[in-house]
Motif scaffolding. Structure first.
Motif, mmCIF file in Angstrom:
data_model
loop_
_atom_site.group_PDB
_atom_site.id
_atom_site.type_symbol
_atom_site.label_atom_id
_atom_site.label_comp_id
_atom_site.label_asym_id
_atom_site.label_seq_id
_atom_site.Cartn_x
_atom_site.Cartn_y
_atom_site.Cartn_z
ATOM 1 N N ALA A 36 -30.984 30.081 -4.877
ATOM 2 C CA ALA A 36 -31.346 31.330 -4.189
ATOM 3 C C ALA A 36 -30.203 31.567 -2.978
ATOM 4 O O ALA A 36 -29.466 30.934 -2.594
ATOM 5 C CB ALA A 36 -32.680 31.149 -3.390
ATOM 6 N N THR A 37 -30.270 32.871 -2.428
ATOM 7 C CA THR A 37 -29.303 33.000 -1.494
ATOM 8 C C THR A 37 -30.036 33.205 -0.302
ATOM 9 O O THR A 37 -31.071 33.900 -0.104
ATOM 10 C CB THR A 37 -28.414 34.643 -1.784
ATOM 11 N N HIS A 38 -29.321 32.730 0.777
ATOM 12 C CA HIS A 38 -30.003 32.803 2.175
ATOM 13 C C HIS A 38 -29.598 33.810 2.759
ATOM 14 O O HIS A 38 -28.540 34.576 2.415
ATOM 15 C CB HIS A 38 -29.521 31.510 2.862
ATOM 16 N N LYS A 39 -30.085 34.508 3.850
ATOM 17 C CA LYS A 39 -29.846 35.652 4.302
ATOM 18 C C LYS A 39 -28.715 35.692 5.188
ATOM 19 O O LYS A 39 -27.926 36.684 5.603
ATOM 20 C CB LYS A 39 -30.984 36.351 5.641
ATOM 21 N N ASN A 40 -28.228 34.316 5.369
ATOM 22 C CA ASN A 40 -26.644 34.314 5.878
ATOM 23 C C ASN A 40 -25.637 34.557 4.925
ATOM 24 O O ASN A 40 -24.465 34.182 5.161
ATOM 25 C CB ASN A 40 -26.716 32.914 6.670
ATOM 26 N N GLY A 41 -26.018 34.528 3.424
ATOM 27 C CA GLY A 41 -25.104 34.797 2.704
ATOM 28 C C GLY A 41 -24.863 33.385 1.667
ATOM 29 O O GLY A 41 -24.024 33.474 0.636
ATOM 30 N N ASP A 44 -32.586 26.544 8.185
ATOM 31 C CA ASP A 44 -33.860 26.443 7.763
ATOM 32 C C ASP A 44 -34.915 27.357 8.489
ATOM 33 O O ASP A 44 -34.615 27.958 9.601
ATOM 34 C CB ASP A 44 -34.210 24.912 8.424
ATOM 35 N N PRO A 45 -36.028 27.537 7.798
ATOM 36 C CA PRO A 45 -36.670 26.939 6.531
ATOM 37 C C PRO A 45 -36.067 27.375 5.365
ATOM 38 O O PRO A 45 -36.555 26.943 4.148
ATOM 39 C CB PRO A 45 -38.057 27.335 6.812
ATOM 40 N N GLY A 46 -35.039 28.396 5.253
ATOM 41 C CA GLY A 46 -34.251 28.729 3.932
ATOM 42 C C GLY A 46 -34.940 29.767 3.356
ATOM 43 O O GLY A 46 -36.194 30.253 3.864
ATOM 44 N N PRO A 47 -34.401 30.143 2.192
ATOM 45 C CA PRO A 47 -34.696 31.358 1.472
ATOM 46 C C PRO A 47 -36.139 31.097 0.800
ATOM 47 O O PRO A 47 -36.801 32.121 0.316
ATOM 48 C CB PRO A 47 -33.567 31.929 0.622
ATOM 49 N N LEU A 48 -36.625 30.139 0.466
ATOM 50 C CA LEU A 48 -37.785 29.800 -0.464
ATOM 51 C C LEU A 48 -38.973 29.764 0.544
ATOM 52 O O LEU A 48 -40.081 29.849 -0.027
ATOM 53 C CB LEU A 48 -37.774 28.362 -1.181
ATOM 54 N N PHE A 49 -38.848 29.801 1.807
ATOM 55 C CA PHE A 49 -40.002 29.639 2.769
ATOM 56 C C PHE A 49 -40.625 31.091 2.797
ATOM 57 O O PHE A 49 -39.708 31.981 3.286
ATOM 58 C CB PHE A 49 -39.867 29.115 4.071
ATOM 59 N N PRO A 50 -41.954 31.498 2.453
ATOM 60 C CA PRO A 50 -42.457 32.796 2.789
ATOM 61 C C PRO A 50 -42.819 33.178 4.284
ATOM 62 O O PRO A 50 -43.713 33.243 4.525
ATOM 63 C CB PRO A 50 -44.042 32.642 1.771
ATOM 64 N N MET A 51 -41.733 33.515 4.967
ATOM 65 C CA MET A 51 -41.926 33.669 6.264
ATOM 66 C C MET A 51 -42.692 34.997 6.443
ATOM 67 O O MET A 51 -43.605 35.071 7.421
ATOM 68 C CB MET A 51 -40.643 33.630 7.069
ATOM 69 N N GLU A 52 -42.240 36.052 5.908
ATOM 70 C CA GLU A 52 -42.888 37.341 6.157
ATOM 71 C C GLU A 52 -44.254 37.232 5.879
ATOM 72 O O GLU A 52 -45.338 37.764 6.619
ATOM 73 C CB GLU A 52 -42.251 38.276 5.212
ATOM 74 N N ALA A 53 -44.875 36.602 4.839
ATOM 75 C CA ALA A 53 -46.134 36.278 4.473
ATOM 76 C C ALA A 53 -47.014 35.553 5.597
ATOM 77 O O ALA A 53 -48.092 35.750 5.688
ATOM 78 C CB ALA A 53 -46.358 35.387 3.302
ATOM 79 N N LEU A 54 -46.339 34.518 5.936
ATOM 80 C CA LEU A 54 -46.883 33.673 7.248
ATOM 81 C C LEU A 54 -47.194 34.693 8.499
ATOM 82 O O LEU A 54 -48.243 34.483 8.907
ATOM 83 C CB LEU A 54 -45.779 32.501 7.445
ATOM 84 N N GLN A 55 -46.343 35.511 8.525
ATOM 85 C CA GLN A 55 -46.321 36.246 9.780
ATOM 86 C C GLN A 55 -47.409 37.425 9.680
ATOM 87 O O GLN A 55 -48.263 37.480 10.488
ATOM 88 C CB GLN A 55 -45.028 37.103 10.108
ATOM 89 N N ASN A 56 -47.515 37.999 8.464
ATOM 90 C CA ASN A 56 -48.684 38.638 8.067
ATOM 91 C C ASN A 56 -49.908 37.939 8.222
ATOM 92 O O ASN A 56 -51.069 38.467 8.555
ATOM 93 C CB ASN A 56 -48.514 39.298 6.705
#
Length: 243
Positions: free
Chosen positions: A171-176, A221-233
């Motif tokens: 996967a690609t991290h948001k930092n590229g 970290d926690p990287g592109p596989l962690f569902p951050m948006e879902a956790l925030q929601n």
């Protein structure tokens, strides 16, 4: 962040969409319900509870003494350990070579919750950091570490014969950065979501963020596989990954 509808996670030997994975992950929880990739928060149903001395009653206590008293924390910061077991990370933190690095919580791959310091004591988990004008988040945040090797799974020199028990996903991290990343387990994410919900009910965080949000030039970290948006929601916060 990789969109929920497109990111791929291999948790059972076959690839599935992150949306479908998270649906299967949380559908069995009584914390909330899945609604088009977002979650309705029901904090009173969390399986975790906080004692008067700010220890989670259901956690395994692996105390690391010290830490200055912390005012009411403003943020929750999520990390991966870049290591093998959670206990091995805690053991490392207790060594002089770690230079005082630690975090409040560690979540093992089987979902076991470890607590290293009370929530009203500072931990050195954030390092040089800034979020929305606040500098030095060690002084005003709680840190959760998930036992996960991150993109270091492909660095055999670091982990030797280590094999990610739940597989890896490219996967690609948001930092590229495009790399192979260790997948999080369902048990880990369940524990993380439940713990975060309980802590947010207690402290009403301004934000839940990743280490890569508050220190983007240093950390991934926690990287592109962690569902951050879902956790925030799930915790009732508006998703945000920008300063």
């Amino acid at each position: 962040m990789v969109p929920l509808s497109t990111a791929k996670i291999d948790t059972t030997g076959e690839l599935m969409s992150r949306r479908h994975f998270l649906h299967s992950l949380l559908s069995g929880l009584t914390l909330g319900h899945v609604c088009d990739g977002t979650y309705a928060h029901a904090p009173s149903r969390s399986s975790f509870s906080l004692s008067s001395d700010k220890l989670v009653r259901e956690a395994t206590q692996l105390s690391i003494p010290g830490g200055k008293l912390m005012p009411v924390p403003k943020f929750l910061v999520v990390h991966f350990t870049c290591g093998m077991s959670g206990r091995s990370s805690v053991a490392w933190w207790n060594k002089p070579q770690a230079k005082g690095v630690n975090a409040h919580f560690v979540i093992e791959r089987d979902g076991e919750l470890l607590q290293c310091r009370p929530c009203n004591r500072m931990c050195a988990h954030a390092g040089p950091s800034i979020w929305k004008g606040v500098r030095g988040l060690n002084a005003c945040s709680i840190g959760i570490e998930l036992a996960n090797a991150g993109n270091a799974v492909q660095q055999g020199l670091l982990f030797g014969k280590y094999r990610a028990p739940h597989g890896v996903t490219r996967a690609t991290h948001k930092n590229g950065l495009t790399a192979d990343w260790e997948n999080y387990s369902e048990a880990q994410l369940k524990t993380c979501f439940q713990l975060a919900a309980m802590l947010h009910e207690e402290y009403q965080f301004q934000d839940i963020v990743g280490h890569d949000d508050i220190a983007p030039l240093r950390k991934n970290d926690p990287g592109p596989l962690f569902p951050m948006e879902a956790l925030q929601n799930f915790c009732g916060l508006t998703p945000t990954t920008k300063q």
